[in-house]
Write a protein that holds these residues in place. Structure first.
Motif, mmCIF file in Angstrom:
data_model
loop_
_atom_site.group_PDB
_atom_site.id
_atom_site.type_symbol
_atom_site.label_atom_id
_atom_site.label_comp_id
_atom_site.label_asym_id
_atom_site.label_seq_id
_atom_site.Cartn_x
_atom_site.Cartn_y
_atom_site.Cartn_z
ATOM 1 N N GLU A 179 0.848 -1.193 0.000
ATOM 2 C CA GLU A 179 0.000 0.000 0.000
ATOM 3 C C GLU A 179 0.879 1.236 0.000
ATOM 4 O O GLU A 179 1.818 1.350 0.781
ATOM 5 C CB GLU A 179 -0.916 0.019 1.219
ATOM 6 C CG GLU A 179 -1.870 1.186 1.181
ATOM 7 C CD GLU A 179 -2.839 1.210 2.338
ATOM 8 O OE1 GLU A 179 -3.385 2.288 2.607
ATOM 9 O OE2 GLU A 179 -3.043 0.161 2.982
ATOM 10 N N GLU A 222 -3.294 3.635 -2.064
ATOM 11 C CA GLU A 222 -3.475 2.775 -3.228
ATOM 12 C C GLU A 222 -2.582 1.553 -3.078
ATOM 13 O O GLU A 222 -1.582 1.588 -2.370
ATOM 14 C CB GLU A 222 -3.156 3.526 -4.514
ATOM 15 C CG GLU A 222 -4.084 4.694 -4.743
ATOM 16 C CD GLU A 222 -3.889 5.373 -6.080
ATOM 17 O OE1 GLU A 222 -2.946 5.009 -6.814
ATOM 18 O OE2 GLU A 222 -4.678 6.271 -6.387
ATOM 19 N N VAL A 263 -0.148 -1.238 -4.864
ATOM 20 C CA VAL A 263 0.688 -1.582 -6.009
ATOM 21 C C VAL A 263 0.993 -3.071 -5.896
ATOM 22 O O VAL A 263 1.391 -3.557 -4.836
ATOM 23 C CB VAL A 263 1.986 -0.749 -6.021
ATOM 24 C CG1 VAL A 263 2.889 -1.188 -7.162
ATOM 25 C CG2 VAL A 263 1.677 0.727 -6.103
ATOM 26 N N TYR A 313 4.131 -4.808 -13.005
ATOM 27 C CA TYR A 313 3.543 -4.027 -11.927
ATOM 28 C C TYR A 313 2.108 -3.672 -12.271
ATOM 29 O O TYR A 313 1.785 -3.444 -13.440
ATOM 30 C CB TYR A 313 4.313 -2.719 -11.727
ATOM 31 C CG TYR A 313 5.613 -2.884 -11.002
ATOM 32 C CD1 TYR A 313 5.664 -2.797 -9.619
ATOM 33 C CD2 TYR A 313 6.791 -3.102 -11.696
ATOM 34 C CE1 TYR A 313 6.863 -2.938 -8.941
ATOM 35 C CE2 TYR A 313 7.999 -3.245 -11.035
ATOM 36 C CZ TYR A 313 8.027 -3.161 -9.661
ATOM 37 O OH TYR A 313 9.220 -3.303 -8.998
ATOM 38 N N TYR A 314 1.267 -3.598 -11.260
ATOM 39 C CA TYR A 314 -0.134 -3.221 -11.413
ATOM 40 C C TYR A 314 -0.452 -2.235 -10.300
ATOM 41 O O TYR A 314 0.083 -2.340 -9.195
ATOM 42 C CB TYR A 314 -1.051 -4.440 -11.286
ATOM 43 C CG TYR A 314 -0.716 -5.535 -12.257
ATOM 44 C CD1 TYR A 314 -1.351 -5.642 -13.484
ATOM 45 C CD2 TYR A 314 0.267 -6.478 -11.948
ATOM 46 C CE1 TYR A 314 -1.023 -6.645 -14.387
ATOM 47 C CE2 TYR A 314 0.595 -7.487 -12.836
ATOM 48 C CZ TYR A 314 -0.054 -7.567 -14.053
ATOM 49 O OH TYR A 314 0.273 -8.558 -14.929
ATOM 50 N N SER A 315 -1.334 -1.303 -10.576
ATOM 51 C CA SER A 315 -1.727 -0.322 -9.578
ATOM 52 C C SER A 315 -3.240 -0.298 -9.467
ATOM 53 O O SER A 315 -3.944 -0.305 -10.487
ATOM 54 C CB SER A 315 -1.216 1.066 -9.993
ATOM 55 O OG SER A 315 -1.630 2.028 -9.054
ATOM 56 N N ASN A 330 -6.532 1.796 -7.862
ATOM 57 C CA ASN A 330 -6.930 3.072 -7.265
ATOM 58 C C ASN A 330 -7.493 2.816 -5.873
ATOM 59 O O ASN A 330 -7.519 1.681 -5.397
ATOM 60 C CB ASN A 330 -7.926 3.811 -8.169
ATOM 61 C CG ASN A 330 -9.249 3.092 -8.316
ATOM 62 O OD1 ASN A 330 -9.646 2.257 -7.505
ATOM 63 N ND2 ASN A 330 -9.965 3.412 -9.371
ATOM 64 N N SER A 354 -8.266 -0.708 -4.322
ATOM 65 C CA SER A 354 -7.437 -1.097 -3.179
ATOM 66 C C SER A 354 -8.289 -1.600 -2.026
ATOM 67 O O SER A 354 -7.914 -2.555 -1.334
ATOM 68 C CB SER A 354 -6.579 0.084 -2.725
ATOM 69 O OG SER A 354 -5.670 0.434 -3.742
#
Length: 96
Positions: free
Chosen positions: A19, A23, A25, A34-36, A38, A42
């Motif tokens: 975190e 958010e 990751v 990698y992914y994120s 919002n 989250s």
């Protein structure tokens, strides 16, 4: 994937989550992608990673957000489908 409301998910061992500023990751250490997520994504991630079943997660989200249930269910299902398709979540098999 058709979602069963009592379905639970697990995070595969090759997925790291952190975190950052509200958010999440995610990193797949197998392919170094990698992914994120919002802030809403989250919160969904957190509920599912706490091993809540899908129905319980949706109920908690309905209490947090001013949104109709049908829209929320559709959005959660879409995100979960994407996470499973990317290998970031796996469906826990029910034992009978």
């Amino acid at each position: 994937m058709s979602q069963n409301s009592t379905m639970q998910f697990t995070i595969p061992s090759h997925i790291l989550a952190q975190e950052l500023a509200g958010e999440v990751v995610l990193m797949n250490i197998d392919n170094e992608m990698y992914y994120s997520l919002n802030s809403v994504g989250s919160q969904i991630w957190q509920l599912l990673s706490d091993r809540l079943d899908l129905e319980t997660a949706i109920e908690q989200l309905l209490r947090r957000f001013d949104i109709d249930e049908a829209t929320l269910r559709q959005d959660v299902t879409q995100l979960v489908d994407e996470l499973v398709a990317q290998g970031l979540l796996t469906v826990e098999q029910e034992t009978v």
